[in-house]
Design an enzyme around this catalytic site. Structure first.
Site, mmCIF file in Angstrom:
data_model
loop_
_atom_site.group_PDB
_atom_site.id
_atom_site.type_symbol
_atom_site.label_atom_id
_atom_site.label_comp_id
_atom_site.label_asym_id
_atom_site.label_seq_id
_atom_site.Cartn_x
_atom_site.Cartn_y
_atom_site.Cartn_z
ATOM 1 N N ASP A 5 9.266 -11.897 -4.822
ATOM 2 C CA ASP A 5 9.241 -12.656 -3.571
ATOM 3 C C ASP A 5 10.265 -12.049 -2.615
ATOM 4 O O ASP A 5 11.473 -12.085 -2.872
ATOM 5 C CB ASP A 5 9.570 -14.113 -3.879
ATOM 6 C CG ASP A 5 9.564 -15.003 -2.647
ATOM 7 O OD1 ASP A 5 9.566 -14.490 -1.514
ATOM 8 O OD2 ASP A 5 9.557 -16.233 -2.824
ATOM 9 N N ASP A 51 -1.036 -11.184 7.655
ATOM 10 C CA ASP A 51 -0.956 -12.181 8.723
ATOM 11 C C ASP A 51 -0.085 -13.362 8.292
ATOM 12 O O ASP A 51 0.041 -13.640 7.088
ATOM 13 C CB ASP A 51 -2.355 -12.674 9.090
ATOM 14 C CG ASP A 51 -3.226 -11.565 9.668
ATOM 15 O OD1 ASP A 51 -2.661 -10.548 10.101
ATOM 16 O OD2 ASP A 51 -4.463 -11.721 9.679
ATOM 17 N N ASP A 93 6.571 -5.462 6.512
ATOM 18 C CA ASP A 93 5.191 -4.973 6.567
ATOM 19 C C ASP A 93 4.323 -5.980 5.835
ATOM 20 O O ASP A 93 3.945 -5.786 4.682
ATOM 21 C CB ASP A 93 5.128 -3.591 5.918
ATOM 22 C CG ASP A 93 3.716 -3.025 5.866
ATOM 23 O OD1 ASP A 93 2.824 -3.581 6.528
ATOM 24 O OD2 ASP A 93 3.513 -2.026 5.143
ATOM 25 N N ASP A 111 0.822 -1.218 0.000
ATOM 26 C CA ASP A 111 0.000 0.000 0.000
ATOM 27 C C ASP A 111 0.851 1.262 0.000
ATOM 28 O O ASP A 111 0.342 2.357 -0.224
ATOM 29 C CB ASP A 111 -0.952 0.014 1.192
ATOM 30 C CG ASP A 111 -0.219 -0.035 2.531
ATOM 31 O OD1 ASP A 111 0.398 0.978 2.909
ATOM 32 O OD2 ASP A 111 -0.276 -1.082 3.197
#
Length: 286
Positions: free
Chosen positions: A141, A163, A160, A90
């Site tokens: 990745d 979960d 960052d 984001d």
């Protein structure tokens, strides 16, 4: 899931709880090769980003998360210049890191370009630093990228992530953490989002501390902070260091910072180091 057409609801079956926001409309939905991305316009919380059914951020309270995941570590390092963000699609973390004038380079590595494209369209305030010449955005990745970096080549690594399931699971394991230790310089630090001290103390947090210490990090300290839109309303960032302790941060620099924040300041930094009784010995590394 939604309870009805006017609500988005994130259900945590194992915890027997749920969190709901009243929504006006769904602005965006796509299934990438990696995850399911949704964006909603809510009644009172601005825009809402959801990944795989879980709240990632809202316009109203994301500043707490982004500031506490970045500034404590950056003010703890004696002279941070080279930073990597693993995840962070984001781009709110990138914006916060680049507020520090001494930063020379930031590489952000997120596996899913779809998150960044959605943020650019629906959360432009988070992506305003994407064109900064110090920033490099890679869609790859993060585990593999860290493995390819030279030893001692970074000052701070910020993880960052979503979960610790699915595409993010490897970011919490000892193999990845050991590689982060290798690529950090002598005074290097990493910071990892570490879920809720209320819900995940005995599972994710305890295991993460053990993996970090086992990789050579000391001290390891967890800083809790409020995020109303996350499960339990209480979240955390865990700092793992190769030397500097967050209690010995550059306090005078934090007090004299030349950029604006909405949550973080030197007093919040110091206050976040105080652990409640049920977490002493874990959050405080004592």
């Amino acid at each position: 899931m939604r309870r009805d057409d006017n609500w988005f609801t994130e259900v945590l079956e194992e915890e027997g709880m749920a969190f709901s926001l009243r929504v006006r409309e769904k602005l965006h939905e796509e299934r990438t090769a990696f995850q399911h991305i949704e964006v909603y316009e809510t009644e009172a919380w601005g825009r809402l980003l959801v990944i795989d059914g879980c709240v990632m951020l809202t316009s109203r309270d994301n500043f707490v998360y982004h500031e506490m995941m970045s500034h404590p570590a950056l003010f703890t390092h004696p002279d941070p210049r080279r930073v990597a963000i693993i995840g962070g699609g984001d781009c709110g973390m990138l914006r916060e890191v680049l507020k520090h004038p001494g930063i020379e380079s930031v590489v952000q590595v997120d596996i899913d370009a779809g998150v960044t494209r959605a943020a650019e369209r629906y959360f432009p305030e988070l992506t305003e630093a994407n064109d900064d010449p110090r920033a490099t955005l890679l869609f790859d990745d993060g585990v593999a990228w860290i493995q390819d970096q030279p030893a001692g080549s970074l000052d701070v690594v910020i993880v960052d992530s979503t979960d610790p399931v699915g595409v993010a699971e490897g970011l919490f394991g000892p193999g990845f953490l050991g590689q982060v230790y290798r690529v950090l310089g002598d005074q290097g630090l990493m910071v990892q989002q570490s879920e809720s001290p209320i819900l995940h103390r005995d599972t994710i947090l305890e295991r993460l501390h053990g993996h970090m210490r086992g990789s050579g990090f000391a001290p390891v300290v967890t800083l809790p902070y409020p995020v109303v839109s996350y499960p339990s309303g209480w979240w955390s960032a865990t700092l793992a260091s190769k030397g500097p302790h967050p209690a010995a941060f550059r306090e005078s620099d934090a007090r004299a910072k030349a950029f604006a924040t909405l949550y973080y300041n030197a007093d919040i930094h110091r206050a976040a180091l105080a652990a409640p009784e049920f977490c002493k010995g874990l959050l405080t590394d004592q």
